[in-house]
Design an enzyme around this catalytic site. Sequence first.
Site, PDB file in Angstrom:
ATOM      1  CB  SER A 220      -0.849  -0.036   1.274  1.00 10.21           C
ATOM      2  OG  SER A 220      -1.381   1.227   1.540  1.00 10.21           O
TER       3      SER A 220
ATOM      4  CE1 TYR B 115      -3.827  -2.358   5.579  1.00  8.20           C
ATOM      5  CE2 TYR B 115      -3.393  -0.084   4.949  1.00  8.20           C
ATOM      6  CZ  TYR B 115      -3.671  -1.387   4.602  1.00  8.20           C
ATOM      7  OH  TYR B 115      -3.773  -1.738   3.270  1.00  8.20           O
TER       8      TYR B 115
ATOM      9  CE  LYS C 265      -1.569  -4.508   3.535  1.00  7.46           C
ATOM     10  NZ  LYS C 265      -1.888  -5.807   2.947  1.00  7.46           N
TER      11      LYS C 265
END
Length: 349
Positions: A127, A151, A155
């Site tokens: 992302s 989050y 990643k």
Amino acid sequence: MPTHTVLVTGGAGYIGSHACVELLNAGFKVIVVDNLSNSKSESLSRVQQLTGKTLSFYEADIRDKTALTQIFANEKPTTVIHFAGLKAVGESCAQPHLYYHNNVFGTLVLTEVMQEHNVKQLVFSSSATVYGVTELTQYHEELPLGAINPYGRSKAMVEDILRDLAEADIKNKCEYPWKIALLRYFNPIGAHESGLIGEDPNGIPNNLMPYVAQVAIGKLPQLSVFGDDYPTPDGTGIRDYIHVIDLVRGHIKAIDAFNTEKFSDGNCKAYNLGAGRGYSVLEIVNAFENVTGKKINYKISPRREGDLAEYFANPELALKELNWKVEKTLHDMVADTWNWQSKNPQGYK
Ligand code: NAD
Ligand code: UDP
């Protein structure tokens, strides 16, 4: 040529279901592993209806090593596309342990099982949130990483793990080394043009496009535009929106690239998947009104914590090395979102 079998983790989800359509249409055999924690198996029925082809579905958690091992033994995939993960930034701040367990530990289990079965071609859903805060608004792959929430950090951690796996194989001159593409998505929106599959968020959407679509259909009364005092031409935030079909085509291009020189000795490479241009919140609202003829009721609200004013992709590397670029327009993104939303006002229910 033998049929390649692609195992798709998270294949029942928004992006995964669109990937299944493109993979089946491209002639791959498709195996889906999904625990349905954020999706419904109806999406996979629709994928099969849409393509006229069948796929195999296992309702399983990628953290369940016994189940995964059985699936790999049964299905003998050659490549994995790894979409399975939790993705809500706010929830990740409230429940970091859940996010690291699912996204990081889940990937560890998956890659262990892959390695044990000598399946070492992996496309990973990363992302743009892995990038650190910078003065630049256009992000290229060499920018320093520095995610600012659990989050994004989950990643970035997975990216680190995958780089280490590939590096170890290169150093050891492994006969079948890891070939890994880290695809850093910008803002995926839109739906398949049939209107059969699309994004079906649980509860009130966090993201702009599904929110706008639900205001248009009358499910939500009003959009809050988070800030109109950013240093952008109309004061609202700018993002690089990418049609989900363009996005999933990038995954097939990455699989193709595993057979090229770039990956011949093993490699782990990051690619931005974005359009290379941004649209503001108000541009999205206006486009939605123009394409659908629906009035979007909105009010200006305070900025959302953690939001940046503007960023968009530099997608040149993906063009150069994967021969990929976006083909869909803002009109396509809006029209396809609306087609899905109006045909499925309650999502897959
Ligand atoms: P989604 O929630 O629709 O799909 C993810 C799927 O993974 C769901 O079907 C869910 O049930 C499944 N899943 C989650 N944890 C699992 C587990 N432990 N075992 C098995 N299945 C599990 O999300 P999406 O929008 O399709 O996103 C797919 C991937 O792309 C995610 O990894 C996400 O972080 C990443 N991504 C998404 C966006 C976006 O804006 N949608 C942007 C950047 C990156
Ligand atoms: N946004 C907004 N109202 C909403 C949701 C989002 O104004 O209800 C804005 C948000 O501030 C950002 C843009 O829309 O400028 C895209 O937000 P989204 O949550 O879709 O993606 P991300 O923040 O992950 O880029």
